[in-house]
Write an enzyme that holds these catalytic residues in place. Structure first.
Site, PDB file in Angstrom:
ATOM      1  N   ASP A  69     -28.900  55.388 -16.548  1.00 39.07           N
ATOM      2  CA  ASP A  69     -28.696  55.066 -15.139  1.00 39.07           C
ATOM      3  C   ASP A  69     -27.641  55.978 -14.517  1.00 39.07           C
ATOM      4  O   ASP A  69     -27.009  56.773 -15.219  1.00 39.07           O
ATOM      5  CB  ASP A  69     -28.334  53.574 -14.947  1.00 39.07           C
ATOM      6  N   ASN A 136     -23.370  39.589 -17.202  1.00 43.70           N
ATOM      7  CA  ASN A 136     -24.388  38.792 -16.512  1.00 43.70           C
ATOM      8  C   ASN A 136     -25.773  38.980 -17.120  1.00 43.70           C
ATOM      9  O   ASN A 136     -26.768  38.545 -16.559  1.00 43.70           O
ATOM     10  CB  ASN A 136     -24.414  39.138 -15.014  1.00 43.70           C
ATOM     11  N   HIS A 138     -27.293  41.887 -17.672  1.00 45.28           N
ATOM     12  CA  HIS A 138     -28.073  43.050 -17.230  1.00 45.28           C
ATOM     13  C   HIS A 138     -28.236  44.085 -18.348  1.00 45.28           C
ATOM     14  O   HIS A 138     -27.427  44.165 -19.264  1.00 45.28           O
ATOM     15  CB  HIS A 138     -27.500  43.670 -15.950  1.00 45.28           C
ATOM     16  N   GLU A 143     -30.167  44.180 -12.709  1.00 46.65           N
ATOM     17  CA  GLU A 143     -29.337  43.000 -12.507  1.00 46.65           C
ATOM     18  C   GLU A 143     -30.192  41.730 -12.581  1.00 46.65           C
ATOM     19  O   GLU A 143     -31.428  41.802 -12.541  1.00 46.65           O
ATOM     20  CB  GLU A 143     -28.659  43.090 -11.127  1.00 46.65           C
TER      21      GLU A 143
HETATM   22  C1  F6R Z   1     -24.488  51.574 -18.808  1.00 46.51           C
HETATM   23  C2  F6R Z   1     -25.294  50.432 -18.373  1.00 46.51           C
HETATM   24  C3  F6R Z   1     -24.787  49.040 -18.367  1.00 46.51           C
HETATM   25  C4  F6R Z   1     -23.731  48.747 -19.437  1.00 46.51           C
HETATM   26  C5  F6R Z   1     -23.221  47.327 -19.296  1.00 46.51           C
HETATM   27  C6  F6R Z   1     -22.106  47.042 -20.274  1.00 46.51           C
HETATM   28  O1  F6R Z   1     -25.233  52.781 -18.749  1.00 46.51           O
HETATM   29  O2  F6R Z   1     -26.382  50.645 -17.974  1.00 46.51           O
HETATM   30  O3  F6R Z   1     -25.867  48.164 -18.548  1.00 46.51           O
HETATM   31  O4  F6R Z   1     -24.292  48.950 -20.699  1.00 46.51           O
HETATM   32  O5  F6R Z   1     -22.755  47.115 -18.005  1.00 46.51           O
HETATM   33  O6  F6R Z   1     -21.007  47.844 -19.944  1.00 46.51           O
HETATM   34  P1  F6R Z   1     -19.716  47.899 -20.864  1.00 46.51           P
HETATM   35  O7  F6R Z   1     -20.144  48.526 -22.137  1.00 46.51           O
HETATM   36  O8  F6R Z   1     -18.774  48.767 -20.088  1.00 46.51           O
HETATM   37  O9  F6R Z   1     -19.260  46.504 -21.036  1.00 46.51           O
END
Ligand code: F6R
Length: 273
Positions: A69, A136, A138, A143
């Protein structure tokens, strides 16, 4: 098929287990097509992968790396961009380098950029998808509420995600771009194999709902229950909400869990390591 769950004693052990699994996939298939995440969780995995590359001569030159992303409006030179993160934590350490493709957050037409990326992923055929998970639930920036049929597209980030990612933007949630481009859930599920990394108590409820809850778009990661080849790499805190029946006996030694029915460090199970 139930997911494989590997539980490590610490963040470092979880990261090492995930890095070693990625390295084994790449060694077995030098032309590996992989989709990789950013975020705080995979930093330890990337550190370990760089070490393995240096010390064991792991080669990346035939591989192809795709990023999961990107923030809308940010380009490779922007400090908060995922392309910059990946260059810093992984790509600049790989020499010779793999082919790399990512969503261009500064594309003049973000919709066309998403369509281009979707086509590039389909043409490559993803062997391995590595994910983190949001508090959450995702995956990528899909989301809660994202349809399981979703494809690569522009999305609006929730307030919770912007708060969670604020440390990368000077601590101010308002400074986190409000929109992003993300690979969709259906696209993720087309990967042949999926690894999910989670660490820390804050992730335990999302991990529990993703693995044991119903299939529910309110928890995007629950879509992974539809995939036949998912491995969760967890530390103890992230695994705290899981049903003990699901968590294999003998977890811990060497910082790894095992498939129910397999032994020791997950060597069992039809060539799945
Ligand atoms: C990152 C992404 C997100 C993260 C998620 C967890 O490319 O797409 O889904 O994997 O937000 O983030 P961290 O590892 O910072 O807790």
């Amino acid at each position: 098929m139930p997911p494989r769950i590997r539980i490590a004693e610490s963040y470092e052990a979880m990261s090492a287990a995930a890095a070693e699994a990625v390295a084994r996939r790449l060694a077995a298939r030098p032309s590996l097509r992989m989709l990789l995440p950013t975020g705080h969780t995979p930093l330890g995995m990337y550190r370990r992968l760089v070490e393995i590359t240096r010390h064991e001569g792991l080669r990346w030159d035939r591989a192809q790396v795709f990023l999961l992303d990107e923030y809308l409006g940010l380009g490779p030179e922007d400090p908060g961009s995922f392309r910059r993160y990946m260059a810093e934590h992984l790509l600049r350490h790989l020499n010779p380098a793999p082919a790399v493709d990512s969503l261009n957050g500064r594309a003049a037409d973000p919709g066309s950029e998403c369509a281009r990326y979707e086509q590039a992923l389909a043409a490559a055929g993803l062997d391995l998808v590595v994910l983190g998970i949001g508090r959450n639930g995702h995956i990528g920036f899909n989301e809660p509420g994202s349809p399981f049929t979703s494809r690569t597209r522009v999305v609006t980030l929730t307030a919770d995600t912007r708060r969670a990612n604020a440390p990368d933007f000077g601590g101010d949630p308002e400074a986190v771009p409000p929109q992003a481009l993300t690979v969709g859930i259906a696209t993720i599920l087309e990967g042949k194999e999926i690894f999910v990394l989670a660490a820390g108590a804050a992730k335990a409820p999302a991990v529990e709902r993703a693995i044991q809850g119903p299939l529910d778009p309110a928890v995007p990661a629950s879509a992974l229950q539809r995939h036949p080849r998912v491995t969760w790499f967890l530390d103890r805190e992230a695994a705290a909400g899981l049903d003990p029946e699901l968590v294999p006996a003998g977890v811990g030694g060497g910082g790894s869990g095992a498939w129910p029915g397999s032994e020791g460090r997950n060597r069992g199970g039809a060539g799945r390591d």
